[in-house]
Design a protein around this motif. Structure first.
Motif, PDB file in Angstrom:
ATOM      1  N   GLU A   1      22.496  -4.657  57.315  1.00 39.97           N
ATOM      2  CA  GLU A   1      23.458  -5.666  57.767  1.00 39.97           C
ATOM      3  C   GLU A   1      24.832  -5.494  57.114  1.00 39.97           C
ATOM      4  N   LYS A   2      24.856  -5.118  55.826  1.00 40.27           N
ATOM      5  CA  LYS A   2      26.134  -4.920  55.141  1.00 40.27           C
ATOM      6  C   LYS A   2      26.938  -3.790  55.792  1.00 40.27           C
ATOM      7  N   ASP A   3      26.228  -2.727  56.196  1.00 41.03           N
ATOM      8  CA  ASP A   3      26.910  -1.614  56.856  1.00 41.03           C
ATOM      9  C   ASP A   3      27.494  -2.041  58.194  1.00 41.03           C
ATOM     10  N   TRP A   4      26.750  -2.851  58.941  1.00 43.63           N
ATOM     11  CA  TRP A   4      27.241  -3.321  60.239  1.00 43.63           C
ATOM     12  C   TRP A   4      28.546  -4.098  60.048  1.00 43.63           C
ATOM     13  N   VAL A   5      28.552  -4.998  59.056  1.00 41.21           N
ATOM     14  CA  VAL A   5      29.725  -5.820  58.798  1.00 41.21           C
ATOM     15  C   VAL A   5      30.893  -4.961  58.317  1.00 41.21           C
ATOM     16  N   ILE A   6      30.608  -3.978  57.462  1.00 41.47           N
ATOM     17  CA  ILE A   6      31.665  -3.081  56.968  1.00 41.47           C
ATOM     18  C   ILE A   6      32.334  -2.355  58.126  1.00 41.47           C
ATOM     19  N   LEU A   7      31.527  -1.765  59.004  1.00 42.48           N
ATOM     20  CA  LEU A   7      32.089  -1.009  60.122  1.00 42.48           C
ATOM     21  C   LEU A   7      32.891  -1.901  61.057  1.00 42.48           C
ATOM     22  N   GLN A   8      32.371  -3.088  61.348  1.00 39.38           N
ATOM     23  CA  GLN A   8      33.080  -3.985  62.255  1.00 39.38           C
ATOM     24  C   GLN A   8      34.401  -4.437  61.637  1.00 39.38           C
ATOM     25  N   THR A   9      34.406  -4.711  60.345  1.00 40.62           N
ATOM     26  CA  THR A   9      35.626  -5.171  59.675  1.00 40.62           C
ATOM     27  C   THR A   9      36.681  -4.067  59.646  1.00 40.62           C
ATOM     28  N   ILE A  10      36.269  -2.842  59.325  1.00 38.28           N
ATOM     29  CA  ILE A  10      37.216  -1.720  59.338  1.00 38.28           C
ATOM     30  C   ILE A  10      37.778  -1.524  60.743  1.00 38.28           C
TER      31      ILE A  10
ATOM     32  N   GLU B   1      38.187  -3.781  63.034  1.00 41.74           N
ATOM     33  CA  GLU B   1      39.109  -4.871  63.352  1.00 41.74           C
ATOM     34  C   GLU B   1      40.432  -4.731  62.593  1.00 41.74           C
ATOM     35  N   GLU B   2      40.345  -4.347  61.330  1.00 42.24           N
ATOM     36  CA  GLU B   2      41.547  -4.280  60.494  1.00 42.24           C
ATOM     37  C   GLU B   2      42.305  -2.970  60.651  1.00 42.24           C
ATOM     38  N   ARG B   3      41.585  -1.888  60.979  1.00 42.26           N
ATOM     39  CA  ARG B   3      42.179  -0.543  61.098  1.00 42.26           C
ATOM     40  C   ARG B   3      42.882  -0.133  59.798  1.00 42.26           C
ATOM     41  N   ASN B   4      42.360  -0.645  58.685  1.00 41.51           N
ATOM     42  CA  ASN B   4      42.979  -0.354  57.401  1.00 41.51           C
ATOM     43  C   ASN B   4      41.923  -0.573  56.312  1.00 41.51           C
ATOM     44  N   ILE B   5      41.691   0.457  55.470  1.00 38.65           N
ATOM     45  CA  ILE B   5      40.646   0.385  54.458  1.00 38.65           C
ATOM     46  C   ILE B   5      40.952  -0.685  53.414  1.00 38.65           C
ATOM     47  N   SER B   6      42.194  -0.741  52.939  1.00 35.62           N
ATOM     48  CA  SER B   6      42.533  -1.709  51.893  1.00 35.62           C
ATOM     49  C   SER B   6      42.427  -3.143  52.398  1.00 35.62           C
ATOM     50  N   LYS B   7      42.881  -3.399  53.637  1.00 32.43           N
ATOM     51  CA  LYS B   7      42.771  -4.750  54.204  1.00 32.43           C
ATOM     52  C   LYS B   7      41.315  -5.131  54.421  1.00 32.43           C
ATOM     53  N   ALA B   8      40.506  -4.154  54.862  1.00 29.55           N
ATOM     54  CA  ALA B   8      39.082  -4.423  55.074  1.00 29.55           C
ATOM     55  C   ALA B   8      38.396  -4.749  53.749  1.00 29.55           C
ATOM     56  N   SER B   9      38.747  -4.025  52.690  1.00 30.10           N
ATOM     57  CA  SER B   9      38.124  -4.277  51.386  1.00 30.10           C
ATOM     58  C   SER B   9      38.499  -5.662  50.869  1.00 30.10           C
ATOM     59  N   GLU B  10      39.747  -6.088  51.104  1.00 32.63           N
ATOM     60  CA  GLU B  10      40.167  -7.428  50.696  1.00 32.63           C
ATOM     61  C   GLU B  10      39.403  -8.496  51.458  1.00 32.63           C
TER      62      GLU B  10
ATOM     63  N   ALA C   1      34.616   1.416  46.494  1.00 32.41           N
ATOM     64  CA  ALA C   1      33.235   1.152  46.907  1.00 32.41           C
ATOM     65  C   ALA C   1      33.104   1.190  48.428  1.00 32.41           C
ATOM     66  N   LEU C   2      34.103   0.650  49.119  1.00 31.42           N
ATOM     67  CA  LEU C   2      34.081   0.661  50.583  1.00 31.42           C
ATOM     68  C   LEU C   2      34.190   2.094  51.112  1.00 31.42           C
ATOM     69  N   THR C   3      35.102   2.846  50.527  1.00 39.65           N
ATOM     70  CA  THR C   3      35.275   4.248  50.940  1.00 39.65           C
ATOM     71  C   THR C   3      34.008   5.050  50.676  1.00 39.65           C
ATOM     72  N   TYR C   4      33.369   4.794  49.541  1.00 39.06           N
ATOM     73  CA  TYR C   4      32.130   5.509  49.181  1.00 39.06           C
ATOM     74  C   TYR C   4      31.030   5.218  50.197  1.00 39.06           C
ATOM     75  N   ARG C   5      30.888   3.947  50.584  1.00 38.28           N
ATOM     76  CA  ARG C   5      29.838   3.592  51.550  1.00 38.28           C
ATOM     77  C   ARG C   5      30.135   4.207  52.921  1.00 38.28           C
ATOM     78  N   LEU C   6      31.394   4.228  53.309  1.00 38.95           N
ATOM     79  CA  LEU C   6      31.780   4.830  54.586  1.00 38.95           C
ATOM     80  C   LEU C   6      31.471   6.331  54.583  1.00 38.95           C
ATOM     81  N   GLN C   7      31.760   6.979  53.479  1.00 38.14           N
ATOM     82  CA  GLN C   7      31.469   8.410  53.362  1.00 38.14           C
ATOM     83  C   GLN C   7      29.964   8.664  53.445  1.00 38.14           C
TER      84      GLN C   7
END
Length: 296
Positions: free
Chosen positions: A11-20, A22-31, A39-45
């Motif tokens: 579920e965390k991965d689903w939310v991470i992908l959807q947030t990225i 929507e935001e189209r920006n890693i830093s905004k998604a992490s905020e 940590a967000l970049t690591y999980r995406l990788q």
């Protein structure tokens, strides 16, 4: 996507992908997710390694999803929706009215009517968690179509194939601090405009065109109806409002708009929902409550 693909995601991965997405920006998604950017970049990788494909590409303007990445995001969205629906059904397996109620509401209705409605509803149903999203009515329709909200409260007449209930109709009025004695003078008087949705704009424009042969004298253009109202109260010009935003105590002169058939121009408020949503106790309770609230 087959079951094997989803097995590597949670579920965390689903939310991470959807947030990225929507935001189209890693830093905004992490905020937004309250996790660090590394940590967000690591999980995406890690997700890219698991799927053996590039999910996003990075550029100066943010991130762009590859075709494979967009496909995975659609899967993630589908799983988030399924899990949310399962949770809601489980919460409604007993007789107690509780759970999460997700409502999409037109901004003007949210500003002038919704707070009292929500306060009274929560007072009667304290175990219901109310989640509200506001926006233009067309945006609320879109949220309903995507099933991001259970019910929508919209202003104006929109096509909706399922259940709809006319909650209220109120007149459109010309509002002015100084009484307007002769309506024929209106085109030469200073008018204050405000940002509104297309259906109301069309309603006002059509009335004006069938009533006058010259354009209005626009003194100000503001982005909020609240600001426009304050300008009118200060005597800086007149405005055309739906009467939902005017209170009895407002020291203001009002003239109802009448069309060429001598009929009042009105603005309607609709409650929209899907029939199957009423199987959720919180949704069913709110729909009934709103209809009773109208009569009160």
């Amino acid at each position: 996507m087959d079951k094997g693909v989803g097995a590597s995601m949670d579920e965390k991965d689903w939310v991470i992908l959807q947030t990225i997405f929507e935001e189209r920006n890693i830093s905004k998604a992490s905020e937004k997710l309250y996790i660090s950017q590394p940590a967000l970049t690591y999980r995406l990788q890690n997700l890219e390694k698991e799927f053996g494909t590039i999910i996003v590409t990075r550029g100066k303007r943010g991130v762009e999803f590859t075709s494979q990445g967009e496909y995975i995001v659609q899967y993630a969205r589908s799983m988030i929706l399924q899990l949310r629906n399962i949770k809601e059904i489980v919460q409604n397996m007993d007789k107690e009215i509780r759970g999460v109620l997700r409502i999409g509401v037109s901004g003007i209705f949210a500003r002038f009517e919704l707070p009292e409605i929500i306060r009274e509803f929560i007072r009667q149903y304290p175990n219901v968690e109310v989640n509200v999203k506001t926006g233009w009515s067309a945006e609320i329709i879109h949220l309903l179509q995507k099933e991001e909200v259970h019910l929508g409260i919209v202003r104006g007449n929109y096509i909706w194939p399922e259940e709809k209930y006319l909650f209220r109709e109120e007149p459109m009025v010309i509002a002015s601090k100084t009484p307007i004695k002769n309506l024929n003078e209106l085109p030469s008087l200073p008018r204050i405009n405000y940002e509104t949705d297309q259906t109301q704009k069309t309603l006002i424009d059509n009335w004006w065109q069938e009533t006058f042969d010259r354009p209005p004298t626009i003194r100000m253009d503001v982005n909020r109806i609240d600001t426009c109202k304050e300008m009118v109260l200060m005597g800086l010009g007149y405005a055309i409002f739906p009467s939902i935003c005017l209170k009895k105590e407002d020291d203001i002169d009002k003239i109802k708009l009448i069309n060429s058939n001598d009929e009042p121009l009105t603005r309607s408020t609709w409650l929209l929902y899907r029939e199957r949503s009423l199987s959720l106790s919180a949704v069913n309770a709110f729909a009934k409550f709103l209809k009773q609230f109208q009569k009160a």
